[in-house]
Enzyme design. Structure first.
Site, PDB file in Angstrom:
ATOM      1  N   HIS A  56     -15.868 -21.883-102.316  1.00 42.86           N
ATOM      2  CA  HIS A  56     -15.356 -21.255-101.387  1.00 42.86           C
ATOM      3  C   HIS A  56     -16.163 -20.465-100.601  1.00 42.86           C
ATOM      4  O   HIS A  56     -17.083 -20.102-101.140  1.00 42.86           O
ATOM      5  CB  HIS A  56     -14.053 -20.575-101.940  1.00 42.86           C
ATOM      6  N   GLU A  58     -15.663 -17.281 -99.806  1.00 44.58           N
ATOM      7  CA  GLU A  58     -16.002 -16.073-100.598  1.00 44.58           C
ATOM      8  C   GLU A  58     -17.126 -16.223-102.042  1.00 44.58           C
ATOM      9  O   GLU A  58     -17.960 -15.286-102.138  1.00 44.58           O
ATOM     10  CB  GLU A  58     -14.762 -15.381-101.157  1.00 44.58           C
ATOM     11  N   CYS A  86      -7.870 -17.216-102.607  1.00 46.51           N
ATOM     12  CA  CYS A  86      -7.088 -17.942-103.731  1.00 46.51           C
ATOM     13  C   CYS A  86      -7.367 -17.279-104.992  1.00 46.51           C
ATOM     14  O   CYS A  86      -8.231 -16.298-105.201  1.00 46.51           O
ATOM     15  CB  CYS A  86      -7.520 -19.427-103.852  1.00 46.51           C
ATOM     16  N   CYS A  89     -10.896 -16.900-106.203  1.00 47.38           N
ATOM     17  CA  CYS A  89     -11.783 -16.014-105.399  1.00 47.38           C
ATOM     18  C   CYS A  89     -11.518 -14.610-105.413  1.00 47.38           C
ATOM     19  O   CYS A  89     -12.085 -13.723-105.839  1.00 47.38           O
ATOM     20  CB  CYS A  89     -11.637 -16.278-103.984  1.00 47.38           C
TER      21      CYS A  89
END
Length: 201
Positions: A56, A58, A86, A89
């Site tokens: 992701h 992040e 999420c 993260c």
């Protein structure tokens, strides 16, 4: 530059990263890590292309920042991300001890800053990152709406072409005659999705 203008400018850079994700066919989410008023790391969503479920925006930005600083603790840093993080993260942000998190659009499917769960507000955790929600939210959300709207249209067009070839196998040279008849059901489902919905990363 006042703090509001600075934060908006940093989110603008995160939006640029999100556009990079869209260019390579990934869900458009972008992130930047900032320390002492300087961007030290960036990242955009890339789990599909990298075959990595953890890739992701992040996570990729945090990895780059940690490598740059030679420290897995980033307590003097803030992160700006276009979509509510999420659970994975949020966990990484907490473990890195980031000072602050700024995010744009809320994520009603997987958001872990209050939309689905609120990990950042969990009082039993040993670190609490400051959370600032809704920064350039409309612009961040529009990126996602446009991406999924385009993808739905492409899938509908592809499924419709498959149905046409099933009805007339000789209609196109090299037609794929193995298309599943149930594609029509999928088309109906996709076509009924609201333009402002998205299904996570």
């Amino acid at each position: 530059m006042n703090s509001d203008s600075f934060d908006s400018a940093m989110m603008r850079l995160a939006i640029d990263q999100a556009r990079n994700a869209a260019v390579v066919g990934e869900v458009p989410v972008g992130a930047v890590v900032v320390r002492d008023g300087q961007v030290i790391a960036t990242g955009y969503n890339h789990p599909v292309g990298s075959h990595d479920p953890t890739a992701h925006a992040e996570i990729r930005a945090l990895r780059e920042a940690a490598e740059l600083t030679s420290n897995y603790r980033l307590s003097d840093c803030s992160i700006y991300v276009t979509l509510e993080p999420c659970a994975m993260c949020c966990g990484a942000i907490i473990h890195a001890r980031l000072r602050a998190l700024y995010y744009g659009a809320s994520d009603p499917k997987t958001g872990a800053c209050g939309s689905v769960v609120d990990l950042m507000g969990e009082p039993r955790l040993n670190h609490h990152t400051q959370v600032h929600a809704g920064l350039r939210a409309q612009e961040c959300g529009q990126l996602l709406r446009d991406f999924f709207s385009t993808r739905r249209r492409q899938r509908i067009a592809g499924s419709a072409a498959g149905r046409s070839e099933l009805q007339d196998p000789g209609a196109a040279a090299g037609a794929n005659n193995n298309a599943a008849p149930e594609d029509g059901i999928e088309v109906e489902f996709l076509d009924n999705q609201p333009d402002d919905s998205w299904t996570g990363r």
